[in-house]
Design a protein around this motif. Structure first.
Motif, PDB file in Angstrom:
ATOM      1  N   GLU A 135       9.077  -2.889  -3.398  1.00  0.00           N
ATOM      2  CA  GLU A 135      10.304  -3.413  -2.636  1.00  0.00           C
ATOM      3  C   GLU A 135      10.965  -4.852  -3.016  1.00  0.00           C
ATOM      4  O   GLU A 135      10.992  -5.819  -2.077  1.00  0.00           O
ATOM      5  CB  GLU A 135      10.055  -3.409  -1.110  1.00  0.00           C
ATOM      6  CG  GLU A 135       9.991  -2.142  -0.417  1.00  0.00           C
ATOM      7  CD  GLU A 135      11.208  -1.123  -0.599  1.00  0.00           C
ATOM      8  OE1 GLU A 135      11.993  -1.628  -0.020  1.00  0.00           O
ATOM      9  OE2 GLU A 135      11.107  -0.052  -1.220  1.00  0.00           O
ATOM     10  N   GLY A 136      10.830  -5.076  -4.299  1.00  0.00           N
ATOM     11  CA  GLY A 136      11.247  -6.433  -4.610  1.00  0.00           C
ATOM     12  C   GLY A 136      10.440  -7.513  -4.683  1.00  0.00           C
ATOM     13  O   GLY A 136      10.577  -8.490  -5.429  1.00  0.00           O
ATOM     14  N   VAL A 137       9.141  -7.133  -4.263  1.00  0.00           N
ATOM     15  CA  VAL A 137       8.140  -8.345  -4.395  1.00  0.00           C
ATOM     16  C   VAL A 137       6.772  -7.929  -5.549  1.00  0.00           C
ATOM     17  O   VAL A 137       6.404  -6.851  -5.595  1.00  0.00           O
ATOM     18  CB  VAL A 137       7.093  -8.163  -3.085  1.00  0.00           C
ATOM     19  CG1 VAL A 137       6.161  -9.079  -2.999  1.00  0.00           C
ATOM     20  CG2 VAL A 137       8.223  -8.313  -1.788  1.00  0.00           C
ATOM     21  N   LEU A 138       6.921  -8.914  -6.327  1.00  0.00           N
ATOM     22  CA  LEU A 138       6.128  -8.812  -7.543  1.00  0.00           C
ATOM     23  C   LEU A 138       5.158  -9.856  -7.418  1.00  0.00           C
ATOM     24  O   LEU A 138       5.360 -11.144  -7.215  1.00  0.00           O
ATOM     25  CB  LEU A 138       6.756  -8.992  -8.770  1.00  0.00           C
ATOM     26  CG  LEU A 138       6.226  -9.029 -10.067  1.00  0.00           C
ATOM     27  CD1 LEU A 138       5.345  -7.895 -10.492  1.00  0.00           C
ATOM     28  CD2 LEU A 138       6.958  -9.511 -11.415  1.00  0.00           C
ATOM     29  N   GLY A 139       3.793  -9.401  -7.253  1.00  0.00           N
ATOM     30  CA  GLY A 139       2.420 -10.389  -7.253  1.00  0.00           C
ATOM     31  C   GLY A 139       1.177  -9.879  -7.355  1.00  0.00           C
ATOM     32  O   GLY A 139       0.945  -8.625  -7.572  1.00  0.00           O
ATOM     33  N   LYS A 140       0.376 -10.435  -6.932  1.00  0.00           N
ATOM     34  CA  LYS A 140      -1.181 -10.385  -7.026  1.00  0.00           C
ATOM     35  C   LYS A 140      -1.768  -9.847  -5.737  1.00  0.00           C
ATOM     36  O   LYS A 140      -1.634 -10.769  -4.935  1.00  0.00           O
ATOM     37  CB  LYS A 140      -2.017 -11.314  -7.947  1.00  0.00           C
ATOM     38  CG  LYS A 140      -3.388 -10.920  -8.128  1.00  0.00           C
ATOM     39  CD  LYS A 140      -4.066 -12.080  -8.737  1.00  0.00           C
ATOM     40  CE  LYS A 140      -5.638 -11.738  -9.019  1.00  0.00           C
ATOM     41  NZ  LYS A 140      -6.180 -12.860  -9.757  1.00  0.00           N
ATOM     42  N   VAL A 141      -2.320  -9.001  -5.747  1.00  0.00           N
ATOM     43  CA  VAL A 141      -3.112  -8.563  -4.367  1.00  0.00           C
ATOM     44  C   VAL A 141      -4.326  -9.510  -4.125  1.00  0.00           C
ATOM     45  O   VAL A 141      -5.156  -9.282  -4.784  1.00  0.00           O
ATOM     46  CB  VAL A 141      -3.681  -6.981  -4.266  1.00  0.00           C
ATOM     47  CG1 VAL A 141      -4.093  -6.733  -2.872  1.00  0.00           C
ATOM     48  CG2 VAL A 141      -2.244  -6.012  -4.529  1.00  0.00           C
ATOM     49  N   GLU A 142      -4.237 -10.209  -2.975  1.00  0.00           N
ATOM     50  CA  GLU A 142      -5.408 -11.180  -2.713  1.00  0.00           C
ATOM     51  C   GLU A 142      -6.403 -10.481  -1.655  1.00  0.00           C
ATOM     52  O   GLU A 142      -7.388 -10.776  -1.852  1.00  0.00           O
ATOM     53  CB  GLU A 142      -4.785 -12.494  -2.450  1.00  0.00           C
ATOM     54  CG  GLU A 142      -4.246 -13.054  -3.460  1.00  0.00           C
ATOM     55  CD  GLU A 142      -3.989 -14.636  -2.770  1.00  0.00           C
ATOM     56  OE1 GLU A 142      -4.043 -15.162  -1.748  1.00  0.00           O
ATOM     57  OE2 GLU A 142      -3.821 -15.428  -3.728  1.00  0.00           O
ATOM     58  N   LYS A 143      -5.627  -9.878  -0.785  1.00  0.00           N
ATOM     59  CA  LYS A 143      -6.359  -9.153   0.489  1.00  0.00           C
ATOM     60  C   LYS A 143      -5.790  -8.082   1.084  1.00  0.00           C
ATOM     61  O   LYS A 143      -4.551  -8.028   1.272  1.00  0.00           O
ATOM     62  CB  LYS A 143      -6.588 -10.354   1.502  1.00  0.00           C
ATOM     63  CG  LYS A 143      -7.673 -10.318   2.494  1.00  0.00           C
ATOM     64  CD  LYS A 143      -7.558 -11.378   3.464  1.00  0.00           C
ATOM     65  CE  LYS A 143      -8.539 -10.834   4.897  1.00  0.00           C
ATOM     66  NZ  LYS A 143      -8.575 -12.054   5.862  1.00  0.00           N
ATOM     67  N   ILE A 144      -6.588  -7.059   1.549  1.00  0.00           N
ATOM     68  CA  ILE A 144      -6.108  -6.029   2.113  1.00  0.00           C
ATOM     69  C   ILE A 144      -6.693  -5.850   3.545  1.00  0.00           C
ATOM     70  O   ILE A 144      -8.079  -5.842   3.629  1.00  0.00           O
ATOM     71  CB  ILE A 144      -6.395  -4.448   1.349  1.00  0.00           C
ATOM     72  CG1 ILE A 144      -5.542  -4.670  -0.036  1.00  0.00           C
ATOM     73  CG2 ILE A 144      -5.760  -3.345   2.119  1.00  0.00           C
ATOM     74  CD1 ILE A 144      -5.946  -3.643  -0.957  1.00  0.00           C
ATOM     75  N   THR A 145      -6.054  -5.755   4.596  1.00  0.00           N
ATOM     76  CA  THR A 145      -6.671  -5.633   5.952  1.00  0.00           C
ATOM     77  C   THR A 145      -6.113  -4.454   6.582  1.00  0.00           C
ATOM     78  O   THR A 145      -5.654  -3.617   6.050  1.00  0.00           O
ATOM     79  CB  THR A 145      -6.528  -6.889   6.873  1.00  0.00           C
ATOM     80  OG1 THR A 145      -4.996  -6.897   6.991  1.00  0.00           O
ATOM     81  CG2 THR A 145      -6.567  -8.305   6.182  1.00  0.00           C
ATOM     82  N   LEU A 146      -6.665  -4.185   7.551  1.00  0.00           N
ATOM     83  CA  LEU A 146      -6.511  -2.749   8.291  1.00  0.00           C
ATOM     84  C   LEU A 146      -4.937  -2.690   8.781  1.00  0.00           C
ATOM     85  O   LEU A 146      -4.416  -1.712   9.182  1.00  0.00           O
ATOM     86  CB  LEU A 146      -7.228  -2.535   9.627  1.00  0.00           C
ATOM     87  CG  LEU A 146      -8.656  -2.195   9.148  1.00  0.00           C
ATOM     88  CD1 LEU A 146      -9.530  -1.921  10.437  1.00  0.00           C
ATOM     89  CD2 LEU A 146      -8.548  -0.838   8.309  1.00  0.00           C
TER      90      LEU A 146
END
Length: 290
Positions: A135-146
């Motif tokens: 959706e137009g956001v380009l970046g690195k995944v830092e954290k995934i929560t519930l």
């Protein structure tokens, strides 16, 4: 009727009832404290065991959350049974059943993101550290929560995205493989020897260290442009070890240097003046007078 006396009797009765359940409240608070300690040590044990395995970081976080949630639910249930006389889990379930519809509508987004977070953590793709675009956001995944996912954009801005957005929309994982293809368009003048230009570009790409040598470099004459014949240049580079924009910059500089050495021109696009000559003040004044 003596309303004052009735009110006094009610207040005294409520106070006596409160005094009577103080021991139960104290025990319930102790149960909550013990629950906090148990949840804390249980999460540490799970983290230590998961650290010795090859479990993904997001799955480890999911396991810790599930363990913590289960312990707290059991502790809160036990504390309520001790603190409230006549309280039973069956009564709680019945009460929730009455208001389940209202609760479902009120917390629809929360439940949706919670379920999406569990499914994202369980699937194989999109791990912590991956470079993604959604959706137009380009970046690195830092954290995934519930409930949400933290994405650090290339401009160092942090974007917090609801898990439902990542689950419903197409997610492009740019670092899913160790190599990634990149390309650039190179235009040469119409009077250029195209065979020479193609060979020159291929030799220039061979001097770029970041290119994966065991993958082919493609150089094709693609189309007749407005002022040049355009070549499509494609190559593979490491997707995780360095910025692909840096690799593209090195490729462009190498191609430009090689073409200059061969005397091959990269022409400027033909500019067409689509705008009429501006009117003079006298012409505007005359038109207004008419």
């Amino acid at each position: 009727m003596n309303y004052v006396e009735i009110l006094e009797n009610q207040i005294v009765s409520m106070w006596e009832g409160f005094i009577a359940i103080l021991p139960n409240l104290a025990i319930a608070l102790l149960v909550m404290f013990v629950t906090w300690l148990v949840a804390k040590f249980a999460v540490r044990i799970v983290d230590r065991l998961a650290g010795k395995s090859t479990m993904r970081e997001d799955l480890r976080q999911l396991l810790e959350t599930v363990v913590r949630l289960a312990i707290w639910l059991a502790g809160i249930m036990l504390a309520l049974i001790i603190a409230i006389p006549g309280f039973t889990p069956t009564g709680l379930i019945a009460g929730l059943g009455i208001g389940a519809l209202a609760i479902g509508f009120a917390f629809q987004d929360i439940f949706e993101n919670f379920l999406a977070g569990v499914l994202i953590m369980l699937r194989e793709k999109m791990r912590i550290g991956d470079l993604i675009e959604v959706e137009g956001v380009l970046g690195k995944v830092e954290k995934i929560t519930l409930r949400e996912t933290y994405v650090r954009q290339l401009s160092n801005e942090l974007t917090i995205m609801p898990n439902s957005m990542l689950f419903k929309n197409a997610v492009k994982i740019l670092t899913d493989d160790t190599v990634r293809r990149n390309e650039v368009i190179v235009g040469v003048a119409y009077d250029t020897d195209l065979e020479l230009a193609q060979k020159t570009i291929e030799e220039a790409m061979g001097t770029v260290d970041a290119i994966v040598k065991d993958r082919p470099v493609v150089v094709y004459a693609q189309e007749f442009g407005g002022s040049s014949i355009d070549f499509l240049v494609q190559w593979y580079a490491q997707s995780a070890s360095r910025d692909l924009r840096q690799t593209k910059s090195e490729a462009i500089k190498a191609i430009k240097k090689a073409l200059d050495a061969k005397g091959i021109d990269i022409p400027f696009p033909i500019q067409t003046n689509y705008f009429p000559e501006p009117l003079r003040i006298e012409q505007v004044a005359g038109a207004a007078a008419d």
